[in-house]
Design a protein around this motif. Structure first.
Motif, PDB file in Angstrom:
ATOM      1  N   ASN A   1       0.753  -1.037  -0.157  1.00 19.83           N
ATOM      2  CA  ASN A   1       0.180   0.024   0.206  1.00 19.83           C
ATOM      3  C   ASN A   1       0.790   1.208   0.032  1.00 19.83           C
ATOM      4  O   ASN A   1       1.066   1.852   1.125  1.00 19.83           O
ATOM      5  N   PRO A   2       1.392   1.704  -1.146  1.00 16.14           N
ATOM      6  CA  PRO A   2       2.480   2.655  -1.145  1.00 16.14           C
ATOM      7  C   PRO A   2       1.818   4.087  -0.842  1.00 16.14           C
ATOM      8  O   PRO A   2       2.559   4.870  -0.501  1.00 16.14           O
ATOM      9  N   LYS A   3       0.627   4.156  -0.912  1.00 22.06           N
ATOM     10  CA  LYS A   3       0.032   5.676  -0.943  1.00 22.06           C
ATOM     11  C   LYS A   3      -0.326   5.833   0.562  1.00 22.06           C
ATOM     12  O   LYS A   3      -0.967   6.617   0.967  1.00 22.06           O
ATOM     13  N   ALA A   4      -0.495   4.650   1.365  1.00 21.85           N
ATOM     14  CA  ALA A   4      -0.737   4.783   2.715  1.00 21.85           C
ATOM     15  C   ALA A   4       0.228   5.650   3.613  1.00 21.85           C
ATOM     16  O   ALA A   4       1.348   5.405   3.672  1.00 21.85           O
ATOM     17  N   GLU A   5      -0.114   6.788   4.232  1.00 24.83           N
ATOM     18  CA  GLU A   5       0.589   7.736   5.045  1.00 24.83           C
ATOM     19  C   GLU A   5       0.525   7.358   6.309  1.00 24.83           C
ATOM     20  O   GLU A   5       1.407   7.671   7.108  1.00 24.83           O
ATOM     21  N   VAL A   6      -0.667   6.918   6.825  1.00 21.45           N
ATOM     22  CA  VAL A   6      -0.991   6.441   8.171  1.00 21.45           C
ATOM     23  C   VAL A   6      -1.274   5.031   8.153  1.00 21.45           C
ATOM     24  O   VAL A   6      -1.863   4.388   7.256  1.00 21.45           O
ATOM     25  N   THR A   7      -1.173   4.274   8.974  1.00 18.76           N
ATOM     26  CA  THR A   7      -1.638   2.741   9.332  1.00 18.76           C
ATOM     27  C   THR A   7      -3.083   2.547   8.847  1.00 18.76           C
ATOM     28  O   THR A   7      -3.484   1.703   7.845  1.00 18.76           O
ATOM     29  N   TYR A   8      -3.836   3.757   9.431  1.00 11.23           N
ATOM     30  CA  TYR A   8      -5.242   3.476   9.155  1.00 11.23           C
ATOM     31  C   TYR A   8      -5.649   3.807   7.747  1.00 11.23           C
ATOM     32  O   TYR A   8      -6.904   3.288   7.487  1.00 11.23           O
ATOM     33  N   ASP A   9      -4.684   4.268   6.824  1.00 14.57           N
ATOM     34  CA  ASP A   9      -5.201   4.452   5.318  1.00 14.57           C
ATOM     35  C   ASP A   9      -5.155   2.976   4.744  1.00 14.57           C
ATOM     36  O   ASP A   9      -6.241   3.121   3.823  1.00 14.57           O
ATOM     37  N   ILE A  10      -4.823   2.061   5.112  1.00 16.56           N
ATOM     38  CA  ILE A  10      -4.929   0.528   4.615  1.00 16.56           C
ATOM     39  C   ILE A  10      -6.442   0.296   4.783  1.00 16.56           C
ATOM     40  O   ILE A  10      -7.013  -0.432   3.930  1.00 16.56           O
ATOM     41  N   LEU A  11      -6.911   0.580   5.973  1.00 15.65           N
ATOM     42  CA  LEU A  11      -8.397   0.249   6.147  1.00 15.65           C
ATOM     43  C   LEU A  11      -9.263   1.267   5.634  1.00 15.65           C
ATOM     44  O   LEU A  11     -10.460   0.649   5.324  1.00 15.65           O
ATOM     45  N   ALA A  12      -8.766   2.418   5.379  1.00 10.46           N
ATOM     46  CA  ALA A  12      -9.683   3.450   4.786  1.00 10.46           C
ATOM     47  C   ALA A  12      -9.693   3.610   3.289  1.00 10.46           C
ATOM     48  O   ALA A  12     -10.713   3.889   2.716  1.00 10.46           O
ATOM     49  N   PHE A  13      -8.686   3.159   2.482  1.00 13.90           N
ATOM     50  CA  PHE A  13      -8.667   3.350   1.163  1.00 13.90           C
ATOM     51  C   PHE A  13      -9.238   2.209   0.461  1.00 13.90           C
ATOM     52  O   PHE A  13      -9.407   1.110   0.870  1.00 13.90           O
ATOM     53  N   ARG A  14      -9.697   2.485  -0.608  1.00 14.74           N
ATOM     54  CA  ARG A  14     -10.359   1.495  -1.604  1.00 14.74           C
ATOM     55  C   ARG A  14      -9.128   0.470  -1.895  1.00 14.74           C
ATOM     56  O   ARG A  14      -8.092   0.633  -2.166  1.00 14.74           O
ATOM     57  N   GLY A  15      -9.516  -0.822  -1.743  1.00 13.50           N
ATOM     58  CA  GLY A  15      -8.618  -1.826  -2.156  1.00 13.50           C
ATOM     59  C   GLY A  15      -7.984  -2.618  -0.992  1.00 13.50           C
ATOM     60  O   GLY A  15      -7.824  -3.653  -1.316  1.00 13.50           O
ATOM     61  N   GLY A  16      -8.010  -1.923   0.257  1.00 14.48           N
ATOM     62  CA  GLY A  16      -7.707  -2.518   1.404  1.00 14.48           C
ATOM     63  C   GLY A  16      -6.180  -3.004   1.468  1.00 14.48           C
ATOM     64  O   GLY A  16      -5.317  -2.664   0.809  1.00 14.48           O
ATOM     65  N   ALA A  17      -6.230  -4.040   2.309  1.00 15.25           N
ATOM     66  CA  ALA A  17      -4.724  -4.599   2.610  1.00 15.25           C
ATOM     67  C   ALA A  17      -4.098  -5.349   1.363  1.00 15.25           C
ATOM     68  O   ALA A  17      -4.949  -6.061   0.858  1.00 15.25           O
ATOM     69  N   LYS A  18      -2.824  -4.829   1.013  1.00 15.74           N
ATOM     70  CA  LYS A  18      -2.318  -5.696  -0.455  1.00 15.74           C
ATOM     71  C   LYS A  18      -1.520  -6.795   0.166  1.00 15.74           C
ATOM     72  O   LYS A  18      -1.212  -7.134   1.475  1.00 15.74           O
ATOM     73  N   LEU A  19      -0.632  -7.386  -0.597  1.00 16.75           N
ATOM     74  CA  LEU A  19      -0.085  -8.744  -0.457  1.00 16.75           C
ATOM     75  C   LEU A  19       1.102  -8.644   0.641  1.00 16.75           C
ATOM     76  O   LEU A  19       0.746  -9.625   1.656  1.00 16.75           O
ATOM     77  N   TYR A  20       1.574  -7.523   0.965  1.00 16.28           N
ATOM     78  CA  TYR A  20       2.538  -7.138   1.837  1.00 16.28           C
ATOM     79  C   TYR A  20       1.890  -7.356   3.228  1.00 16.28           C
ATOM     80  O   TYR A  20       2.182  -7.898   4.249  1.00 16.28           O
ATOM     81  N   SER A  21       0.836  -6.600   3.381  1.00 13.89           N
ATOM     82  CA  SER A  21      -0.060  -6.501   4.609  1.00 13.89           C
ATOM     83  C   SER A  21      -1.032  -7.518   4.729  1.00 13.89           C
ATOM     84  O   SER A  21      -1.371  -7.756   5.772  1.00 13.89           O
ATOM     85  N   ARG A  22      -0.708  -8.441   4.058  1.00 15.83           N
ATOM     86  CA  ARG A  22      -1.667  -9.725   4.157  1.00 15.83           C
ATOM     87  C   ARG A  22      -0.671 -10.861   4.625  1.00 15.83           C
ATOM     88  O   ARG A  22      -0.829 -11.742   5.452  1.00 15.83           O
ATOM     89  N   LEU A  23       0.428 -11.032   4.047  1.00 18.00           N
ATOM     90  CA  LEU A  23       1.519 -11.894   4.324  1.00 18.00           C
ATOM     91  C   LEU A  23       2.108 -11.620   5.863  1.00 18.00           C
ATOM     92  O   LEU A  23       2.238 -12.636   6.773  1.00 18.00           O
ATOM     93  N   ILE A  24       2.008 -10.450   6.072  1.00 17.40           N
ATOM     94  CA  ILE A  24       2.963 -10.088   7.491  1.00 17.40           C
ATOM     95  C   ILE A  24       2.010 -10.461   8.563  1.00 17.40           C
ATOM     96  O   ILE A  24       2.648 -11.276   9.765  1.00 17.40           O
ATOM     97  N   PRO A  25       0.661 -10.255   8.658  1.00 14.73           N
ATOM     98  CA  PRO A  25      -0.042 -10.782  10.026  1.00 14.73           C
ATOM     99  C   PRO A  25      -0.073 -12.287   9.960  1.00 14.73           C
ATOM    100  O   PRO A  25       0.328 -13.019  10.774  1.00 14.73           O
ATOM    101  N   LEU A  26      -0.230 -12.895   9.058  1.00 18.77           N
ATOM    102  CA  LEU A  26      -0.123 -14.266   8.863  1.00 18.77           C
ATOM    103  C   LEU A  26       1.267 -14.819   9.462  1.00 18.77           C
ATOM    104  O   LEU A  26       1.450 -15.840  10.119  1.00 18.77           O
ATOM    105  N   TYR A  27       2.325 -14.373   8.921  1.00 14.09           N
ATOM    106  CA  TYR A  27       3.691 -14.519   9.362  1.00 14.09           C
ATOM    107  C   TYR A  27       3.787 -14.389  10.982  1.00 14.09           C
ATOM    108  O   TYR A  27       4.203 -15.279  11.605  1.00 14.09           O
ATOM    109  N   SER A  28       3.320 -13.599  11.399  1.00 15.51           N
ATOM    110  CA  SER A  28       3.107 -13.151  12.949  1.00 15.51           C
ATOM    111  C   SER A  28       2.409 -14.127  13.781  1.00 15.51           C
ATOM    112  O   SER A  28       2.685 -14.612  14.790  1.00 15.51           O
TER     113      SER A  28
END
Length: 796
Positions: A716-743
């Motif tokens: 999500n390169p356009k996200a300036e704050v973490t909450y943008d991932i939740l707010a922008f259309r398209g939501g979490a992309k691959l990077y932000s889907r892999l990392i929680p699963l990894y954790s």
């Protein structure tokens, strides 16, 4: 007033210098009041509540705004609001009060000092808040066989407490982790080695309890439960000191000793007792009389004299028992108490009637014992530490090289290192590596405070203090391994101790003061002769010799600024390894190297830089300093609470590392993609308006949206704050889907679940075509761009 004698407390009203109060101990005493600056006094009240234990409490505080309001810190807190005509008790927050402070500008604000600490009121004493301060006064320290072990002891005017040496919670050791184990404010606590839920605890006047954690009950099982309050010791059949010693036999966990004028023994949890000695003291009746006076007596049990003050049994030979009395006698039996020998005449001279504070029976020789004697109540501040190797026939002084104006409280021998001694003094801890020939201070961050007792628990040193609570020095390895010529080495890597692979859980709604846990990590200790001007590192190698983690003395660039409004980091990061001279400590948190992160990319859960935990097993720690390497084996042991096989650990680790590497693959693509974009933009700026570069600019313009589109799929390169991932259309992309699963996979123990495997397979299948898309851009679009460019514009 004329003819009245005794202790006198005096106070002048800040609001009226003519109002003077005098609190007088005399039999005809009480609170006297003057309204003429002391020219004359009249009795305001003779109530005994104001002059009980007068030597301890004869003080008062007048309200700075109202001359008729006076506060009396006493056994309870008492006040008058009418100049002493009537008294009223104040809601108890703690007993035994010693001072009251009232804000001169606002009488609603008050602080009381008492034997439990301090209490604060903002409503003139209607309610109180007592902050949790680490200022407990502890007489002795005990530890148990739990894993992690617990620490327990008796706190003056608070009671007994048992708490964990490690709460296994990330927030530290909270007040809620501690609980009462019976007994009272005085004396010893001893846990049963075969069952740490059973704790024996003492209290003054011979009280002895058996606590069972399963029931929460502390049963009084005293050898002779009589009430001796108000009497001299000579009035009763038995004499027990305020801190009467308790000892669980090192040979039989059911055999427990308790010291009175003789030594009492039970083998059934205090149900029955028998004496295994006669009177082991001087039994001087002149020193066992009613105490206090000449007006007010004070007989609480602490005044009892002619008692056994220290008991020790040889861990090498059952039945070798030592006794030390508070009137200066040391005696020993070699046959479980059938016969006793007074070995005091053989000892070096010390002040008559000094206290034998503690006896330490050696873990290496049955006939060896160390004895601490102290006489500060007799105005003798000298340290006395002696040793025998022949059951007391001959003695050697070990305290000659100590500071001669600092008396001692306790000595403990290191059971893993012959000749290693630790001594608790009135001003801290000292230690010896050569069986007392020389002594060094053990300071570090430890305050200057009386150390009343010590325990060597495994590889730790556990202390009790008189006023600063419990302290633990984790890991004694460097002290044990230090040699006289160690300072000549350029560097050393000390042997490591086996490390338990703990995971710390969170603290649920737990606030307030916390004790500090040891790090959830393997401790690596090393020595540098001089500060290293070059970076130093510590590598962790697996059984195959592969480096799985590197700890560095250089700090990595900090990704986010301190106090960043979105990331919330408020502390500067410290280097993993220190390059200063002296003995240093580094901590490996059992983790492999984490995944590479996209610089300053936002994710809404998880941290890919945190690597998976290494499986239990043997590793190698390798110190790299000044062009030389030093290695030591490092054993990681499993968390005893976790039931996993070696195959289970390997399955989790293999899965975690595969995910880690895929996150790194994704990060590598984005990093390279951003590098290409930056270079293209820089060159576009250089050649704009140049007709010769028209074709190249057209090709570059065609590449840019392809780069943007690919990056948008990866994270999500356009996200300036973490909450943008939740707010922008398209939501979490691959990077932000892999990392929680990894954790989810790496932050708990367990074989990856079916759901984890299915989601990972899906995400991996999404990464692969994106990786191919990037490869195609490199092979065609970027290659075409390079071909179109003038030589000066070629992108390397």
């Amino acid at each position: 007033p004329e003819g009245i004698k005794g202790r006198i407390g005096c106070a002048v009203a800040p609001s009226n210098g003519q109002r003077v109060y005098a609190l007088i101990e005399s039999e005809k005493g009480g609170l006297f009041r003057s309204d003429d600056g002391g020219e004359s006094f009249s009795l305001a009240t003779a109530h005994r509540s104001l002059r009980q234990r007068a030597w301890y409490y004869s003080t008062m505080t007048v309200d700075p705004k109202n001359e008729d309001i006076v506060w009396f810190p006493q056994v309870p807190l008492v006040k008058t609001i009418d100049g002493g005509k009537t008294l009223e008790g104040v809601k108890r927050h703690h007993g035994d009060l010693h001072d009251v402070w009232i804000d001169p500008a606002n009488s609603m604000r008050m602080i009381t000092a008492h034997d439990g600490g301090v209490s604060i009121s903002t409503d003139a004493g209607k309610s109180w808040y007592t902050p949790a301060l680490p200022i407990a006064q502890l007489y002795h320290v005990g530890t148990d066989t739990s894993v992690p072990y617990r620490v327990h002891g008796a706190m003056q005017d608070v009671g007994t407490a048992s708490g964990p040496s490690n709460s296994l919670r990330s927030g530290g050791i909270a007040a809620g982790e501690w609980f009462d184990v019976g007994g009272g404010e005085a004396g010893h606590t001893q846990s049963e080695p075969s069952n740490p839920d059973i704790v024996y605890a003492g209290e003054y006047l011979g009280i002895f309890t058996q606590f069972d954690r399963k029931t929460g009950q502390a049963r009084n099982v005293s050898a002779y439960p009589d009430n001796e309050s108000g009497h001299g010791a000579a009035d009763f059949k038995h004499r027990f000191q305020w801190t009467a010693p308790i000892l669980v036999s090192p040979h039989d966990p059911k055999t427990v000793y308790h010291g009175g004028e003789a030594i009492f023994m039970t083998r059934d949890g205090g149900q029955t007792w028998r004496t295994i000695s006669g009177d082991l003291t001087r039994n001087d009746k002149t020193k066992q009389q009613w105490a206090g006076g000449p007006i007010t007596g004070d007989n609480t049990g602490v005044e009892f004299f002619g008692t056994v003050f220290a008991i020790a049994e040889s861990p090498m030979k059952a039945g070798v028992i030592w006794s030390g009395s508070d009137d200066g006698l040391v005696q020993v039996t070699q046959d479980s108490g059938k016969t006793w020998t007074n070995v005091t005449p053989n000892m070096p001279k010390f002040t008559d009637f000094s206290t034998v504070s503690l006896i330490e029976a050696s873990a290496f020789d049955a006939g060896t014992a160390y004895v601490v004697v102290e006489g500060h109540r007799l105005d003798d501040m000298k340290p006395y530490l002696v040793k025998t190797t022949d059951y007391g026939k001959t003695w050697k002084t070990l305290s000659a090289s100590m500071k001669q104006d600092v008396y001692l409280h306790a000595v403990r021998e290191d059971p893993k290192k012959r000749g290693m001694l630790y001594v608790g003094t009135e001003r801290g801890v000292i230690f010896s590596r050569d069986d007392g020939a020389t002594w060094e201070p053990l300071k570090l961050n430890f305050p200057t405070v009386a150390v009343t007792d010590l325990r060597v628990q495994g590889d730790d040193l556990v202390l009790s203090t008189m006023g600063r609570s419990f302290w633990i020095l984790d890991n004694l390895t460097s002290l044990r391994e230090w040699k006289s010529d160690s300072r000549n080495a350029d560097a050393m890597l000390f042997p490591t101790t086996p490390a338990l692979r703990w995971r710390y859980s969170g603290n649920f709604h737990d606030t307030g003061v916390k004790g500090k846990n040891p790090p959830a990590a393997a401790m690596i200790e090393y020595f540098l002769k001089a500060k290293s001007e070059k970076p130093i590192t510590i590598d962790i190698l697996d059984a195959k010799g592969a480096v799985i983690r590197t700890l560095k003395s250089d700090l990595e660039p900090q990704e986010w600024a301190i106090n960043d409004p979105d990331e919330g980091s408020f502390e500067e990061k410290e280097a993993d390894v220190k390059n200063n001279a002296g003995v240093q400590r580094a901590f490996w948190d059992f983790r492999y190297q984490g995944a590479k992160k996209i610089w300053r990319a936002k994710v809404d859960a998880g941290d890919p830089s945190v690597g998976p935990l290494a499986a239990p097993g043997t590793y190698i720690a390798r110190l790299n300093a000044n062009g030389k390497t030093y290695t030591q084996p490092l054993v990681v042991k499993p968390d005893p609470r976790v039931s996993m096989s070696a195959a289970d650990y390997d399955s989790q680790l293999t899965f975690s590392l595969a995910m880690r590497d895929d996150i790194t693959r994704l990060t590598t693509i984005v990093t390279a993609l951003c590098s290409v974009r930056t270079q293209v933009l820089a060159r576009k700026e250089l050649v704009k308006g140049d007709p010769a570069a028209a074709d190249w600019l057209k090709t570059a313009d065609a590449l840019s949206p392809k780069l943007d589109a690919l990056e948008d799929k990866l994270h999500n390169p356009k996200a300036e704050v973490t909450y943008d991932i939740l707010a922008f259309r398209g939501g979490a992309k691959l990077y932000s889907r892999l990392i929680p699963l990894y954790s989810f996979v790496v932050e708990n123990d367990g074989v990856p679940t079916q759901g984890m495997r299915e989601v990972y397979a899906t995400l991996k299948s999404e990464l692969e075509p994106l990786e191919k898309e990037w490869a195609a851009l490199l092979a065609f679009d970027i290659a075409t761009l390079n071909k179109t460019a003038q030589p000066a514009l070629v992108i390397p």
